[in-house]
Design a protein around this motif. Sequence first.
Motif, short mmCIF file in Angstrom:
data_model
loop_
_atom_site.label_atom_id
_atom_site.label_comp_id
_atom_site.label_asym_id
_atom_site.label_seq_id
_atom_site.Cartn_x
_atom_site.Cartn_y
_atom_site.Cartn_z
N GLY A 25 0.80 -1.36 -0.11
CA GLY A 25 -0.14 0.39 -0.16
C GLY A 25 0.95 1.43 0.04
O GLY A 25 0.55 2.31 0.16
N VAL A 26 2.23 1.39 0.11
CA VAL A 26 2.65 2.13 -0.63
C VAL A 26 3.02 3.20 -1.08
O VAL A 26 3.13 2.15 -2.67
N THR A 27 2.67 4.29 -1.92
CA THR A 27 2.55 4.63 -2.77
C THR A 27 4.66 5.00 -3.25
O THR A 27 5.02 5.84 -2.86
N GLY A 210 -10.58 1.94 0.83
CA GLY A 210 -9.77 2.81 0.99
C GLY A 210 -8.78 3.05 2.22
O GLY A 210 -7.76 3.70 1.78
N SER A 211 -10.33 4.14 2.87
CA SER A 211 -10.01 4.07 3.99
C SER A 211 -9.94 3.52 5.25
O SER A 211 -9.57 4.14 5.88
N GLY A 385 -5.72 6.55 2.67
CA GLY A 385 -5.74 6.00 1.88
C GLY A 385 -7.19 6.72 1.43
O GLY A 385 -8.33 7.32 1.76
N GLY A 386 -7.44 6.09 -0.29
CA GLY A 386 -9.03 6.51 -0.81
C GLY A 386 -9.09 6.04 -1.55
O GLY A 386 -9.01 4.88 -1.66
N ALA A 387 -9.87 6.10 -2.59
CA ALA A 387 -10.27 5.48 -3.67
C ALA A 387 -9.35 4.90 -4.34
O ALA A 387 -9.15 4.25 -4.79
N PRO A 415 -3.24 3.66 9.40
CA PRO A 415 -4.60 4.41 10.23
C PRO A 415 -3.62 5.92 10.29
O PRO A 415 -2.41 5.84 10.74
N GLY A 416 -3.59 6.79 9.99
CA GLY A 416 -3.33 8.25 10.47
C GLY A 416 -4.04 9.07 11.26
O GLY A 416 -4.11 8.44 12.59
N VAL A 417 -3.88 10.45 11.34
CA VAL A 417 -3.06 10.73 12.57
C VAL A 417 -4.74 11.50 13.19
O VAL A 417 -5.52 11.53 12.70
#
Length: 453
Positions: A25-27, A210-211, A385-387, A415-417
Amino acid sequence: MMTRYLLGIDNGSQSTKVTVFDERGVTRASARVPLRPNDTPRPGVVEHPEDDLWDSIGAATRAALASFDGRPEDIAGVGLCTIRFCRALLRADGTLAQPVLSWMDERVSRPYEPTNPEVRYVSASSGYITARMTGRFRDTAANYQGVWPIDTDTWSWVDEPAIPREMLFDLVDPGELLGTVTTEAAAHTGLSVGTPVFATANDKAVEALGSGLADDRTLLLSLGTYIAGMTTGSRNVPDAKAFWTNFACRPGRYLYESHGIRRGMWTVSWLRDLLGDEEALNAGAAEVPPGSEGLIAVLDWLAPVEAPDRKGAFLGFDGRQGRFHLYRAVLEAIALTLCGNGAAMAAELGTEFDEVLVSGGGAGSDVLMRIVADAFGKPARRAEGGAELGAAICAAVGLGVHSGFDEAVTAMVRPGVRFAPDPGTHELYRRLRQTYEQVRGYTDPLFGWLARQ
């Protein structure tokens, strides 16, 4: 073992975003290409000009691959996500017989009516792009709702559809193979001929995947052109009052979607274009007291079908407010509107939300994240993440990179902030929410009267 790369396409209402991910999942590369302004030749008609969706997908994919350290043939698979509720009318060869109807076009709220003899197929935008990408007339079942003749229990066409069955595409589940990239599509996108293309779902459901939305104790705020609150479950709930049931981006699962805000983040973008730099506006809005010193925003920049005279408005000017108050008032209106809508949905589902997950471009604003946490009185977490990531997850599942959606989400979503609520501000917003819930009872008669003048 060699790393496998996955390309996620998110063809949205305002732009196409394409990202290359690795299997964790790393861009690894990304690009964004804006869509052209919609054509609106007369009231109620909103169309995507010429072949703008396909053109933007080609341009964004080529740009992402140009910044990718690997080669096009290193892309193991593509996940394709496009705008929901659009309607594409196609010739026998899969090209457009007329421009794609936007989800904002009044005609998409009615069943298809044959008026053009060139039309051989009727599909969602995802079906159209699949045909251009693969040459096959297959589409995800999870991008058909509303007036489409779909059985939401079986995820298949009804037995006797109003549209002749031969005009409809074959349906597959999220994560299933749609086809492979054709020679023509390879030239257009820069992808390798034969690259597998996998089905996803409607764009909100792909964004939810994706979220990391995975249970009914979390509410996802999707900050897009259309803003809504969403949670997930296993039941089709056809007659709900505070939400509607959509397909999720997992076979057999459903996405429960609250009432929302039309032209939600579009309004934020519009205000930013009028008032100045987004970074400065966020910094200034953070200094404005909660409640924007009495200024409130009524977010009806696009009227709903049931109230065609409704308009957007700012109320409460008294000389204290400036541009930062305007900006904060819009952010507060978004959070408080969705707080009320989310609470109504939770009550009808018999659940309670422990956390609010926030996705979309607006999630990058710290001031908006704090407003959301304070409005809900719950921790708010920024989705990483997103779509595009949701689309890549579908490709990963289809290819067997991960054994299923649960494993893929665990491996690829981070997980985000997290933003904690302030109890005092939450109490202020709790009282202010009542104002937002009642304000249209006063503004609707005013705008109705103005429309009759």
